[in-house]
Design a protein around this motif. Structure first.
Motif, PDB file in Angstrom:
ATOM      1  N   ALA A   1       0.442  -6.803  24.390  1.00  0.00           N
ATOM      2  CA  ALA A   1       0.790  -7.143  25.990  1.00  0.00           C
ATOM      3  C   ALA A   1       0.861  -7.026  26.956  1.00  0.00           C
ATOM      4  O   ALA A   1       0.112  -7.168  27.979  1.00  0.00           O
ATOM      5  CB  ALA A   1       2.317  -6.665  26.247  1.00  0.00           C
ATOM      6  N   CYS A   2      -0.812  -5.947  26.140  1.00  0.00           N
ATOM      7  CA  CYS A   2      -1.207  -5.179  28.038  1.00  0.00           C
ATOM      8  C   CYS A   2      -2.585  -5.726  27.828  1.00  0.00           C
ATOM      9  O   CYS A   2      -3.434  -4.827  29.041  1.00  0.00           O
ATOM     10  CB  CYS A   2      -1.662  -3.291  26.844  1.00  0.00           C
ATOM     11  SG  CYS A   2      -3.117  -3.700  25.844  1.00  0.00           S
ATOM     12  N   ASP A   3      -2.843  -6.961  27.558  1.00  0.00           N
ATOM     13  CA  ASP A   3      -4.019  -7.328  27.437  1.00  0.00           C
ATOM     14  C   ASP A   3      -3.614  -8.523  28.013  1.00  0.00           C
ATOM     15  O   ASP A   3      -4.514  -9.498  27.452  1.00  0.00           O
ATOM     16  CB  ASP A   3      -4.549  -7.243  26.202  1.00  0.00           C
ATOM     17  CG  ASP A   3      -6.010  -7.644  25.811  1.00  0.00           C
ATOM     18  OD1 ASP A   3      -6.616  -7.771  27.257  1.00  0.00           O
ATOM     19  OD2 ASP A   3      -6.709  -7.832  25.169  1.00  0.00           O
TER      20      ASP A   3
ATOM     21  N   LEU B   1       5.985  -1.850  18.965  1.00  0.00           N
ATOM     22  CA  LEU B   1       4.650  -1.982  18.702  1.00  0.00           C
ATOM     23  C   LEU B   1       3.321  -1.642  18.260  1.00  0.00           C
ATOM     24  O   LEU B   1       3.920  -0.174  17.924  1.00  0.00           O
ATOM     25  CB  LEU B   1       4.110  -1.971  20.588  1.00  0.00           C
ATOM     26  CG  LEU B   1       4.857  -3.319  21.117  1.00  0.00           C
ATOM     27  CD1 LEU B   1       3.974  -2.836  22.964  1.00  0.00           C
ATOM     28  CD2 LEU B   1       3.585  -4.769  20.881  1.00  0.00           C
ATOM     29  N   GLY B   2       1.795  -1.163  18.386  1.00  0.00           N
ATOM     30  CA  GLY B   2       1.460  -0.850  17.511  1.00  0.00           C
ATOM     31  C   GLY B   2       1.482   1.066  18.584  1.00  0.00           C
ATOM     32  O   GLY B   2       1.001   1.445  17.698  1.00  0.00           O
ATOM     33  N   CYS B   3       1.563   0.639  20.249  1.00  0.00           N
ATOM     34  CA  CYS B   3       2.148   2.287  20.427  1.00  0.00           C
ATOM     35  C   CYS B   3       3.328   2.651  20.790  1.00  0.00           C
ATOM     36  O   CYS B   3       3.746   3.188  21.928  1.00  0.00           O
ATOM     37  CB  CYS B   3       1.237   1.612  21.539  1.00  0.00           C
ATOM     38  SG  CYS B   3       1.454   0.507  22.790  1.00  0.00           S
ATOM     39  N   ASP B   4       4.024   1.494  20.138  1.00  0.00           N
ATOM     40  CA  ASP B   4       5.320   2.205  20.038  1.00  0.00           C
ATOM     41  C   ASP B   4       6.799   2.160  19.229  1.00  0.00           C
ATOM     42  O   ASP B   4       6.814   0.509  18.419  1.00  0.00           O
ATOM     43  CB  ASP B   4       6.438   1.455  21.501  1.00  0.00           C
ATOM     44  CG  ASP B   4       7.946   1.569  21.869  1.00  0.00           C
ATOM     45  OD1 ASP B   4       8.727   2.680  21.189  1.00  0.00           O
ATOM     46  OD2 ASP B   4       8.321   1.358  23.552  1.00  0.00           O
TER      47      ASP B   4
ATOM     48  N   ALA C   1      -8.081   4.390  25.322  1.00  0.00           N
ATOM     49  CA  ALA C   1      -7.101   3.033  25.469  1.00  0.00           C
ATOM     50  C   ALA C   1      -5.975   3.473  25.126  1.00  0.00           C
ATOM     51  O   ALA C   1      -6.002   3.945  24.465  1.00  0.00           O
ATOM     52  CB  ALA C   1      -8.397   1.623  25.152  1.00  0.00           C
ATOM     53  N   CYS C   2      -6.032   1.266  23.666  1.00  0.00           N
ATOM     54  CA  CYS C   2      -4.986   1.900  22.711  1.00  0.00           C
ATOM     55  C   CYS C   2      -4.622   2.950  21.910  1.00  0.00           C
ATOM     56  O   CYS C   2      -5.940   2.883  20.778  1.00  0.00           O
ATOM     57  CB  CYS C   2      -4.814   0.008  22.548  1.00  0.00           C
ATOM     58  SG  CYS C   2      -4.299  -0.208  20.940  1.00  0.00           S
ATOM     59  N   PRO C   3      -3.465   3.236  21.467  1.00  0.00           N
ATOM     60  CA  PRO C   3      -3.634   4.367  21.050  1.00  0.00           C
ATOM     61  C   PRO C   3      -4.373   4.220  18.858  1.00  0.00           C
ATOM     62  O   PRO C   3      -4.731   5.149  18.456  1.00  0.00           O
ATOM     63  CB  PRO C   3      -2.755   5.055  20.844  1.00  0.00           C
ATOM     64  CG  PRO C   3      -2.052   3.890  22.059  1.00  0.00           C
ATOM     65  CD  PRO C   3      -2.256   3.607  21.872  1.00  0.00           C
TER      66      PRO C   3
HETATM   67  S1  SF4 Z   1      -1.358  -1.422  20.212  1.00  0.00           S
HETATM   68 FE1  SF4 Z   1      -2.338  -0.877  21.602  1.00  0.00          FE
HETATM   69  S2  SF4 Z   1      -2.591  -3.870  21.826  1.00  0.00           S
HETATM   70 FE2  SF4 Z   1      -0.878  -3.208  21.138  1.00  0.00          FE
HETATM   71  S3  SF4 Z   1       0.712  -3.029  23.176  1.00  0.00           S
HETATM   72 FE3  SF4 Z   1      -0.038  -1.326  22.853  1.00  0.00          FE
HETATM   73  S4  SF4 Z   1      -1.518  -0.373  23.573  1.00  0.00           S
HETATM   74 FE4  SF4 Z   1      -1.686  -2.896  23.478  1.00  0.00          FE
END
Ligand code: SF4
Length: 325
Positions: free
Chosen positions: A64-66, A167-170, A292-294
């Motif tokens: 979603a960040c992309d 999410l991969g970051c949450d 960037a994306c962790p």
């Molecule tokens: S895990 Fe990475 S790619 Fe997915 S929303 Fe989070 S920062 Fe973006």
């Protein structure tokens, strides 16, 4: 016209209505890699029912960040598939109005894999989570667990739309404390991250293949501790700035660079769109730091350690080892 048969709900009627209602002449499609096989069919479907021209984003799409902001600039409306709106708004209000999220909810029944997973669950209290694609089916999973005497729990991240969604970051939908986590979904990206986050056992159940995989929190954390330990001797550091619009964090990159230099290290800022192994080859540095994306950090395998910003703070003495997560 090519017939479209999907395992996901592509919300074709809604797409058509939105195009017609906005009188869009040029439409953008941004799809995750796993569903790009149907991109051509989608274009044919849309052009067969509307007067709009369609442009497919050929760039990587991680989350979603992309949002593909380059494509967004040339289309009237952009359909971003597979994600919900990102909690950190990095688009202008005008751009936000042009983006429509198509969640891609899976139509696959999760009950068979949930039944199978019960035998693998060792604890009584089980936190059940999933990615967006299956999150609407978590009630079915919880019912099955209850029928087998388990106590299923689900939390909700304040930054995400649905209960149990990760999410991969949450991973904050994990309702701690729990004995273990049951993840409903595909791939290793999320369950490995969940194991790292909780430090405990994660059973990953894939509804598409009905395969189960076990992830061990201690093992996942050990990998990261080893990478941090290796980076402690590094004297030259490549600090990666992600140029994807929702991952861009120049302030953080500069802060880490300045802190490294203050401690007698050499540090270089390196900007890139896709943080993949090929892009990291050839630099003469002892370690990389990814701002960037962790989660991208954990998937990269190059000769030198690649750390997240938090992990690098441990190297710099700005964070205790116990506070890695
Ligand atoms: S895990 Fe990475 S790619 Fe997915 S929303 Fe989070 S920062 Fe973006």
């Amino acid at each position: 016209m090519q017939m479209i048969k999907f395992t996901y709900d592509f919300e074709l009627e809604r797409i058509e209505e939105l195009i017609n209602a906005s009188d869009a002449k040029c439409v953008g499609l941004q799809l995750p890699e796993g569903v790009r096989t149907i991109a051509a069919g989608l274009v044919e479907h849309i052009t067969g029912r509307t007067d709009a021209e369609v442009i497919i984003s050929g760039n990587s799409c991680y989350g979603a960040c992309d949002i593909d902001t380059g494509l967004l600039n040339v289309v009237d409306i952009l359909f971003h598939f597979g994600h919900t709106p990102y909690f950190r708004s990095y688009l202008s209000p005008a751009d936000m109005r042009k983006v429509h999220y198509i969640e891609l909810r899976s139509e696959v029944d999760v009950k068979p894999v949930a039944e199978k997973a019960v035998d693998e669950l060792e604890g009584e209290t089980v936190c059940v989570v999933s990615t967006l694609q299956h999150v609407h089916r978590l009630t079915d999973v919880k019912t099955i667990l209850e029928q087998h005497g388990k106590k299923p729990e689900t939390g909700k991240s304040p930054r995400l739309m649905y209960e149990g969604q990760v999410l991969g970051c949450d991973f904050s939908a994990v309702a701690l404390p729990c004995d273990e986590v049951l993840f409903i979904g595909s791939g290793s990206f999320h369950p490995a991250g969940l194991a790292l986050y909780t430090g405990g056992r994660v059973v990953a159940a894939d509804p598409f293949t009905t395969e189960l995989k076990i992830f061990n929190g201690e093992a996942e954390r050990k990998k990261r501790y080893m990478a941090i330990a290796r980076a402690c001797d590094a004297t030259s550091i490549g600090i990666i700035i992600g140029m994807k619009s929702g991952q861009f964090n120049l302030v953080e990159a500069r802060r880490l660079k300045d802190s490294a230099i203050e401690r007698g290290k050499r540090a270089y800022l390196i900007a890139m769109n896709d943080i993949i192994e090929e892009r990291l080859l050839g630099y003469r540095v002892d370690a990389f730091v990814n701002t960037a994306c962790p989660r991208l950090t954990e998937d990269i395998s190059v000769e030198v350690p690649v750390l997240s910003a938090r992990e690098f703070e441990i190297v710099l003495g700005l964070r205790d080892w116990e506070n890695l997560i």
